[in-house]
Design a protein around this motif. Structure first.
Motif, PDB file in Angstrom:
ATOM      1  N   ALA A 148       0.839  -1.201   0.000  1.00  2.76           N
ATOM      2  CA  ALA A 148       0.000   0.000   0.000  1.00  2.76           C
ATOM      3  C   ALA A 148       0.872   1.249   0.000  1.00  2.76           C
ATOM      4  CB  ALA A 148      -0.918  -0.004   1.224  1.00  2.76           C
ATOM      5  N   TYR A 149       1.944   1.213   0.773  1.00  2.05           N
ATOM      6  CA  TYR A 149       2.878   2.343   0.842  1.00  2.05           C
ATOM      7  C   TYR A 149       3.421   2.684  -0.555  1.00  2.05           C
ATOM      8  CZ  TYR A 149       7.246   4.836   1.949  1.00  2.05           C
ATOM      9  OH  TYR A 149       8.265   5.749   1.982  1.00  2.05           O
ATOM     10  N   ASN A 150       3.790   1.654  -1.302  1.00  2.00           N
ATOM     11  CA  ASN A 150       4.353   1.856  -2.636  1.00  2.00           C
ATOM     12  C   ASN A 150       3.354   2.563  -3.554  1.00  2.00           C
ATOM     13  OD1 ASN A 150       6.302   1.422  -4.796  1.00  2.00           O
ATOM     14  ND2 ASN A 150       4.918  -0.145  -5.540  1.00  2.00           N
ATOM     15  N   PHE A 151       2.098   2.101  -3.541  1.00  2.00           N
ATOM     16  CA  PHE A 151       1.088   2.694  -4.414  1.00  2.00           C
ATOM     17  C   PHE A 151       0.702   4.103  -3.967  1.00  2.00           C
ATOM     18  CE2 PHE A 151       0.515  -1.656  -5.880  1.00  2.00           C
ATOM     19  CZ  PHE A 151       0.283  -1.462  -7.235  1.00  2.00           C
ATOM     20  N   ILE A 152       0.620   4.326  -2.662  1.00  6.32           N
ATOM     21  CA  ILE A 152       0.270   5.654  -2.154  1.00  6.32           C
ATOM     22  C   ILE A 152       1.383   6.653  -2.454  1.00  6.32           C
ATOM     23  CG2 ILE A 152      -0.249   7.000  -0.084  1.00  6.32           C
ATOM     24  CD1 ILE A 152      -2.523   5.188  -1.055  1.00  6.32           C
ATOM     25  N   LEU A 153       2.628   6.193  -2.377  1.00  6.06           N
ATOM     26  CA  LEU A 153       3.759   7.060  -2.713  1.00  6.06           C
ATOM     27  C   LEU A 153       3.678   7.498  -4.184  1.00  6.06           C
ATOM     28  CD1 LEU A 153       6.370   8.290  -1.520  1.00  6.06           C
ATOM     29  CD2 LEU A 153       7.584   6.287  -2.406  1.00  6.06           C
ATOM     30  N   HIS A 154       3.339   6.536  -5.061  1.00  8.91           N
ATOM     31  CA  HIS A 154       3.169   6.864  -6.472  1.00  8.91           C
ATOM     32  C   HIS A 154       1.971   7.795  -6.674  1.00  8.91           C
ATOM     33  CE1 HIS A 154       5.995   3.576  -7.365  1.00  8.91           C
ATOM     34  NE2 HIS A 154       6.126   4.157  -8.538  1.00  8.91           N
ATOM     35  N   ALA A 155       0.892   7.550  -5.930  1.00  8.24           N
ATOM     36  CA  ALA A 155      -0.287   8.420  -6.023  1.00  8.24           C
ATOM     37  C   ALA A 155       0.066   9.849  -5.624  1.00  8.24           C
ATOM     38  CB  ALA A 155      -1.414   7.884  -5.146  1.00  8.24           C
ATOM     39  N   LEU A 156       0.859   9.990  -4.572  1.00  9.85           N
ATOM     40  CA  LEU A 156       1.290  11.322  -4.124  1.00  9.85           C
ATOM     41  C   LEU A 156       2.124  12.017  -5.204  1.00  9.85           C
ATOM     42  CD1 LEU A 156       2.367  11.258  -0.366  1.00  9.85           C
ATOM     43  CD2 LEU A 156       0.660  12.718  -1.452  1.00  9.85           C
ATOM     44  N   HIS A 157       2.939  11.238  -5.887  1.00  8.90           N
ATOM     45  CA  HIS A 157       3.762  11.818  -6.949  1.00  8.90           C
ATOM     46  C   HIS A 157       2.865  12.359  -8.070  1.00  8.90           C
ATOM     47  CE1 HIS A 157       7.477  12.420  -9.177  1.00  8.90           C
ATOM     48  NE2 HIS A 157       6.857  11.946 -10.247  1.00  8.90           N
ATOM     49  N   HIS A 158       1.819  11.603  -8.414  1.00  9.79           N
ATOM     50  CA  HIS A 158       0.883  12.076  -9.439  1.00  9.79           C
ATOM     51  C   HIS A 158       0.090  13.280  -8.943  1.00  9.79           C
ATOM     52  CE1 HIS A 158       1.740   8.992 -12.338  1.00  9.79           C
ATOM     53  NE2 HIS A 158       1.478   8.030 -11.470  1.00  9.79           N
ATOM     54  N   GLU A 192       5.566  13.601   5.500  1.00  7.24           N
ATOM     55  CA  GLU A 192       4.968  12.851   6.609  1.00  7.24           C
ATOM     56  C   GLU A 192       4.963  11.360   6.304  1.00  7.24           C
ATOM     57  OE1 GLU A 192       3.416  11.923  10.198  1.00  7.24           O
ATOM     58  OE2 GLU A 192       4.137  13.905   9.570  1.00  7.24           O
ATOM     59  N   LEU A 193       4.649  11.005   5.051  1.00  7.62           N
ATOM     60  CA  LEU A 193       4.643   9.593   4.667  1.00  7.62           C
ATOM     61  C   LEU A 193       6.057   9.015   4.738  1.00  7.62           C
ATOM     62  CD1 LEU A 193       3.186   7.087   3.539  1.00  7.62           C
ATOM     63  CD2 LEU A 193       3.645   7.969   1.241  1.00  7.62           C
ATOM     64  N   LEU A 194       7.035   9.787   4.286  1.00  9.72           N
ATOM     65  CA  LEU A 194       8.401   9.281   4.232  1.00  9.72           C
ATOM     66  C   LEU A 194       9.072   9.203   5.601  1.00  9.72           C
ATOM     67  CD1 LEU A 194       9.905  11.065   1.077  1.00  9.72           C
ATOM     68  CD2 LEU A 194       9.191   8.688   1.283  1.00  9.72           C
ATOM     69  N   SER A 195       8.861  10.221   6.421  1.00  6.71           N
ATOM     70  CA  SER A 195       9.660  10.314   7.648  1.00  6.71           C
ATOM     71  C   SER A 195       8.853  10.582   8.915  1.00  6.71           C
ATOM     72  CB  SER A 195      10.721  11.415   7.478  1.00  6.71           C
ATOM     73  OG  SER A 195      10.107  12.642   7.117  1.00  6.71           O
ATOM     74  N   GLY A 196       7.528  10.421   8.845  1.00  5.11           N
ATOM     75  CA  GLY A 196       6.710  10.619  10.044  1.00  5.11           C
ATOM     76  C   GLY A 196       7.053   9.612  11.132  1.00  5.11           C
ATOM     77  N   GLU A 197       6.802   9.975  12.373  1.00  2.00           N
ATOM     78  CA  GLU A 197       7.156   9.118  13.513  1.00  2.00           C
ATOM     79  C   GLU A 197       6.083   8.079  13.820  1.00  2.00           C
ATOM     80  OE1 GLU A 197       8.108  11.627  16.789  1.00  2.00           O
ATOM     81  OE2 GLU A 197       9.909  12.475  15.837  1.00  2.00           O
ATOM     82  N   ASP A 198       4.867   8.264  13.325  1.00  2.37           N
ATOM     83  CA  ASP A 198       3.796   7.303  13.583  1.00  2.37           C
ATOM     84  C   ASP A 198       4.082   5.975  12.887  1.00  2.37           C
ATOM     85  OD1 ASP A 198       2.284   9.058  15.109  1.00  2.37           O
ATOM     86  OD2 ASP A 198       1.256   9.878  13.355  1.00  2.37           O
ATOM     87  N   PRO A 199       3.487   4.870  13.373  1.00  2.50           N
ATOM     88  CA  PRO A 199       3.618   3.591  12.668  1.00  2.50           C
ATOM     89  C   PRO A 199       3.108   3.720  11.231  1.00  2.50           C
ATOM     90  CG  PRO A 199       2.628   3.270  14.830  1.00  2.50           C
ATOM     91  CD  PRO A 199       2.688   4.749  14.615  1.00  2.50           C
ATOM     92  N   LEU A 200       3.606   2.863  10.357  1.00  2.00           N
ATOM     93  CA  LEU A 200       3.284   2.959   8.939  1.00  2.00           C
ATOM     94  C   LEU A 200       1.780   2.928   8.685  1.00  2.00           C
ATOM     95  CD1 LEU A 200       4.180   3.098   6.004  1.00  2.00           C
ATOM     96  CD2 LEU A 200       4.442   0.598   6.030  1.00  2.00           C
ATOM     97  N   ASP A 201       1.047   2.036   9.368  1.00  2.00           N
ATOM     98  CA  ASP A 201      -0.387   1.943   9.109  1.00  2.00           C
ATOM     99  C   ASP A 201      -1.111   3.237   9.462  1.00  2.00           C
ATOM    100  OD1 ASP A 201       0.149   1.441  11.821  1.00  2.00           O
ATOM    101  OD2 ASP A 201      -1.696   0.297  12.081  1.00  2.00           O
ATOM    102  N   LYS A 202      -0.669   3.921  10.518  1.00  2.00           N
ATOM    103  CA  LYS A 202      -1.287   5.188  10.918  1.00  2.00           C
ATOM    104  C   LYS A 202      -0.975   6.293   9.908  1.00  2.00           C
ATOM    105  CE  LYS A 202      -3.271   3.748  14.643  1.00  2.00           C
ATOM    106  NZ  LYS A 202      -4.767   3.629  14.645  1.00  2.00           N
ATOM    107  N   ARG A 203       0.267   6.309   9.423  1.00  5.16           N
ATOM    108  CA  ARG A 203       0.648   7.305   8.414  1.00  5.16           C
ATOM    109  C   ARG A 203      -0.172   7.109   7.142  1.00  5.16           C
ATOM    110  NH1 ARG A 203       6.648   6.468   7.395  1.00  5.16           N
ATOM    111  NH2 ARG A 203       6.588   4.769   8.897  1.00  5.16           N
ATOM    112  N   LEU A 204      -0.344   5.858   6.740  1.00  7.60           N
ATOM    113  CA  LEU A 204      -1.121   5.572   5.539  1.00  7.60           C
ATOM    114  C   LEU A 204      -2.589   5.944   5.733  1.00  7.60           C
ATOM    115  CD1 LEU A 204       0.397   2.121   4.544  1.00  7.60           C
ATOM    116  CD2 LEU A 204       0.626   4.252   3.268  1.00  7.60           C
ATOM    117  N   GLU A 205      -3.118   5.644   6.914  1.00 10.90           N
ATOM    118  CA  GLU A 205      -4.525   5.948   7.198  1.00 10.90           C
ATOM    119  C   GLU A 205      -4.797   7.446   7.102  1.00 10.90           C
ATOM    120  OE1 GLU A 205      -7.895   4.815  10.560  1.00 10.90           O
ATOM    121  OE2 GLU A 205      -5.774   4.708  11.074  1.00 10.90           O
ATOM    122  N   LEU A 206      -3.921   8.249   7.694  1.00 10.45           N
ATOM    123  CA  LEU A 206      -4.079   9.712   7.659  1.00 10.45           C
ATOM    124  C   LEU A 206      -3.945  10.237   6.227  1.00 10.45           C
ATOM    125  CD1 LEU A 206      -2.038  10.705  10.842  1.00 10.45           C
ATOM    126  CD2 LEU A 206      -4.512  10.947  10.525  1.00 10.45           C
TER     127      LEU A 206
END
Length: 289
Positions: A148-158, A192-206
């Motif tokens: 999910a992280y990979n796809f969301i990162l690409h979505a952010l780039h778009h 925030e997605l790349l270097s946020g302190e929250d766990p990955l699932d929380k960063r993705l959820e936000l």
């Protein structure tokens, strides 16, 4: 260096079908703009047996790449953005041959970024964004967080590229440097997605929540081009007809995801017509203004 390459490009420049020649030189020890070649020759021609022909050269301990590109291919790349270096080559390259100021016209076109071209490019970028975001959301729901992280990162780039285009600029290779000044909110989501302190699932959820709002707010303006094309005729379209429409070819594989999103947002209406099979209907689509 230009003198050394002159025999290569002069032969091309003498051909009546050659529209322009640019030189892009390497200016840093590692220069992604030239794929780390010492120099790139971009030669644009009216027609070519191959839409894009590349040849590499060695000379005096240096290396050069020659790109011979058909005019139609250049136009396709400018709309789709699939060749990320092209705009930078056209903007930064040194013109050494320009038939009837063709290259000068391209530079002006990039600088002015006409409305029709901009809305088309926005539509293509939004379609890519929707597909990556939808796939990322589904993977998040199934707790496949790394994918999910990979796809969301690409979505952010778009989303970043979309923002740059909306502000009237062509996205550059350093798109995040552009976005940092144009829309710092999107840049903040990225960091925030790349270097946020929250766990990955929380960063993705936000991030998914923020993206939901952003996509909804952009959906009407971002689909101006496809809705305009669909409204050029009064009857509804089959999906195959949309796929084959010349003005929509750049949407490619992302067209289906975009269409379903537009239905969800009330921008496209679904019509059903009967088939010979009992209870089976053909879906057709029309845009809602």
């Amino acid at each position: 260096m230009e003198n050394l390459l002159r025999p290569i490009y002069q032969e091309r420049a003498s051909h009546p079908g050659t529209l322009g020649v640019l030189v892009i030189e390497k200016t840093k020890p590692f220069h992604p703009l030239t794929d780390n070649f010492d120099v790139v020759l971009l030669i644009i021609v009216q027609d070519n047996e191959k839409p894009w022909f590349v040849k590499h050269y060695d000379f005096e301990g240096k290396k050069a790449a020659m790109h011979v590109v058909a005019e139609e291919q250049v136009n396709e790349w400018l709309i789709s953005g699939s060749h990320r270096r092209l705009v930078a080559w056209l903007v930064n390259g040194k013109i050494i041959f320009d038939r009837n100021e063709y290259i000068a016209g391209l530079k002006e076109r990039i600088r002015d970024f006409p409305y029709e071209e901009r809305t088309r490019k926005i539509g293509v970028e939004f379609a890519r964004l929707i597909r990556r975001y939808t796939e990322g959301k589904e993977l998040f729901a199934s707790r496949q967080y790394m994918d999910a992280y990979n796809f969301i990162l690409h979505a952010l780039h778009h989303l970043a590229r979309l923002s740059v285009i909306e502000h009237g600029f062509h996205p550059e290779i350093t798109v995040w440097n552009q976005v940092k000044h144009i829309e710092p909110e999107i840049f903040k989501l990225y960091t925030e997605l790349l270097s946020g302190e929250d766990p990955l699932d929380k960063r993705l959820e936000l991030l998914l929540l923020a993206n939901d709002f952003s996509l909804s707010s952009k959906s009407k303006n971002a689909t101006v081009h496809i809705r305009k094309v669909m409204n050029e005729r009064s009857n509804a379209w089959t999906y195959q007809e949309l796929m084959e429409e010349e003005q929509l070819k750049e949407y490619g594989i992302d067209l289906g995801a975009l269409l379903e999103y537009m239905i969800e947002k009330g921008l496209v209406e679904v019509h059903r017509s009967e088939t010979k099979g009992s209870g089976i209907f053909i879906r057709e689509y029309s845009a809602i203004e």
